[in-house]
Design an enzyme around this catalytic site. Structure first.
Site, short mmCIF file in Angstrom:
data_model
loop_
_atom_site.label_atom_id
_atom_site.label_comp_id
_atom_site.label_asym_id
_atom_site.label_seq_id
_atom_site.Cartn_x
_atom_site.Cartn_y
_atom_site.Cartn_z
N SER A 146 0.87 -1.18 0.00
CA SER A 146 0.00 0.00 0.00
C SER A 146 0.90 1.22 0.00
O SER A 146 2.08 1.12 0.40
CB SER A 146 -0.85 -0.01 1.28
OG SER A 146 -1.42 1.26 1.51
N TYR A 159 -2.08 -1.41 10.48
CA TYR A 159 -2.10 -1.52 9.01
C TYR A 159 -0.79 -1.00 8.42
O TYR A 159 -0.15 -1.67 7.60
CB TYR A 159 -3.30 -0.75 8.45
CG TYR A 159 -3.47 -0.88 6.95
CD1 TYR A 159 -4.01 -2.04 6.38
CD2 TYR A 159 -3.09 0.15 6.09
CE1 TYR A 159 -4.18 -2.16 5.01
CE2 TYR A 159 -3.25 0.04 4.72
CZ TYR A 159 -3.80 -1.12 4.18
OH TYR A 159 -3.96 -1.23 2.82
P1 NAD Z 1 -11.30 -6.22 -0.21
O1 NAD Z 1 -11.82 -6.14 1.18
O2 NAD Z 1 -12.25 -6.18 -1.35
O3 NAD Z 1 -10.37 -7.48 -0.40
C1 NAD Z 1 -9.65 -8.10 0.64
C2 NAD Z 1 -9.76 -9.58 0.43
O4 NAD Z 1 -8.96 -10.26 1.43
C3 NAD Z 1 -11.19 -10.11 0.59
O5 NAD Z 1 -11.44 -11.08 -0.41
C4 NAD Z 1 -11.16 -10.75 1.97
O6 NAD Z 1 -12.13 -11.76 2.14
C5 NAD Z 1 -9.74 -11.31 1.95
N1 NAD Z 1 -9.28 -11.70 3.28
C6 NAD Z 1 -9.32 -10.98 4.43
N2 NAD Z 1 -8.82 -11.70 5.44
C7 NAD Z 1 -8.46 -12.91 4.93
C8 NAD Z 1 -7.88 -14.08 5.46
N3 NAD Z 1 -7.57 -14.16 6.77
N4 NAD Z 1 -7.63 -15.11 4.63
C9 NAD Z 1 -7.93 -15.04 3.32
N5 NAD Z 1 -8.49 -13.97 2.76
C10 NAD Z 1 -8.74 -12.90 3.55
O7 NAD Z 1 -10.28 -4.99 -0.32
P2 NAD Z 1 -9.20 -4.60 -1.47
O8 NAD Z 1 -9.18 -3.13 -1.49
O9 NAD Z 1 -9.44 -5.35 -2.71
O10 NAD Z 1 -7.86 -5.09 -0.77
C11 NAD Z 1 -6.96 -6.01 -1.36
C12 NAD Z 1 -5.55 -5.70 -0.89
O11 NAD Z 1 -5.15 -4.43 -1.40
C13 NAD Z 1 -5.40 -5.61 0.63
O12 NAD Z 1 -4.18 -6.21 1.03
C14 NAD Z 1 -5.34 -4.11 0.89
O13 NAD Z 1 -4.65 -3.78 2.06
C15 NAD Z 1 -4.61 -3.65 -0.37
N6 NAD Z 1 -4.80 -2.24 -0.66
C16 NAD Z 1 -6.01 -1.74 -1.01
C17 NAD Z 1 -6.14 -0.39 -1.30
C18 NAD Z 1 -7.44 0.23 -1.69
O14 NAD Z 1 -7.49 1.48 -1.78
N7 NAD Z 1 -8.48 -0.52 -1.97
C19 NAD Z 1 -5.02 0.44 -1.22
C20 NAD Z 1 -3.80 -0.10 -0.85
C21 NAD Z 1 -3.69 -1.45 -0.59
#
Ligand code: NAD
Length: 261
Positions: A146, A159
């Site tokens: 991130s 985080y």
């Molecule tokens: P999201 O909530 O749609 O996806 C997260 C996924 O991780 C979900 O499918 C959830 O069920 C899964 N998950 C959570 N805990 C778990 C576990 N213990 N075992 C297996 N799966 C698990 O959110 P997203 O935005 O798609 O996030 C995906 C990644 O991107 C994350 O690591 C997040 O930190 C990172 N991220 C997102 C953003 C953003 O702006 N959306 C920015 C920076 C980083």
């Protein structure tokens, strides 16, 4: 000639049934890869993603497992081995941002849970994947960090620490694995519109505040992250390892200075 071709490659995407992970599954399979979709909840969503991959002629399987649980992770790799015959690409995407709260306001179990999923989960997955990839002398691991591997974020100490830790884990694993033909990278997204940050983008005030922090003035789309993951997983990126690739509309480019200073 540039050719992002992943035909015959076997990929595993954690948290592949939602948000960025789902878009990564789509992008890798668009490039021809077989893709296993890990999920922890919403099997219906995982099943729909699997069907989309199969419709392209690639192999796919949904695997339920909690990435923070060592036994479940081992079981996931056994299923991967029997369904797809091994692994060439691992995308450690699963993550949570956790409850917002200053350090002294949250109980310590909250810290542990975020670190267990975001950092230890990615390590457990990499541990299993590297045993296979080092043995076969090829493979790519991409960790979803991130902008908060670099930008502090009040209310989210767990985080930010987990993502900074994941970034350093990437660099160290990249050193260890490079002599064996295995690349390890981080992709560091900025603000991407997904379920994880719905409370921000569904509130006009919150969205306007967020957009002010981004020189491009908008949130990113999931496909804008997923496309880069496919590039990095392919031989187009054959000399890239150990780095974090920021895809953030300029969020880490000192947005405040866009307007003088
Ligand atoms: P999201 O909530 O749609 O996806 C997260 C996924 O991780 C979900 O499918 C959830 O069920 C899964 N998950 C959570 N805990 C778990 C576990 N213990 N075992 C297996 N799966 C698990 O959110 P997203 O935005 O798609 O996030 C995906 C990644 O991107 C994350 O690591 C997040 O930190 C990172 N991220 C997102 C953003 C953003 O702006 N959306 C920015 C920076 C980083």
């Amino acid at each position: 000639m540039i050719n992002i071709n992943l035909t015959g490659k076997r990929a595993l995407v954690t948290g592949g049934n939602s948000g960025i992970g789902e878009a990564v599954v789509d992008a890798l399979s668009d490039a021809g890869a077989d893709v296993a979709v890990n999920y922890i909840s919403h099997p219906d969503a995982a099943g729909a993603v699997v069907e989309r991959v199969k419709a392209k002629g690639s192999r796919s399987v949904a695997i339920q497992a909690d990435v923070s649980d060592e036994t479940q992770v081992a079981g996931m790799f056994e299923k991967m081995d029997s369904a797809l015959g091994g692994i060439d690409i691992l995308v450690n995407n699963a993550g949570i941002d956790g409850k917002a709260g200053r350090a002294w306001e949250l109980d310590t179990a909250h810290w542990k849970r975020v670190l267990d999923i975001n950092l230890t989960g990615a390590f457990l997955m990499s541990h299993e994947a590297l045993r296979r990839m080092v043995g076969q002398r090829s493979g790519v691991i991409i960790n979803m960090t991130s902008v908060h591997e670099m930008i502090p974020w009040s209310g989210y100490a767990a985080y930010t620490a987990s993502k900074a830790g994941l970034s350093m884990m990437t660099k160290t694993l990249a050193q260890e694995a490079a002599p064996f033909g295995v690349r390890v990278l981080s992709v560091a997204p900025g603000a991407i519109k997904t379920p994880i940050n719905k409370s921000v983008w569904s509130d006009p005030g919150g969205l306007a505040d967020l957009n002010r922090k981004i020189p491009m003035g908008r949130m990113g789309e999931r496909a804008e992250i997923a496309g880069m993951v496919a590039v990095l997983a392919s031989n187009v990126a054959s000399y890239a390892t150990g780095s974090s690739i920021f895809i953030d509309g300029g969020m880490t480019d000192f947005a405040d200075f866009s307007h003088g200073g």
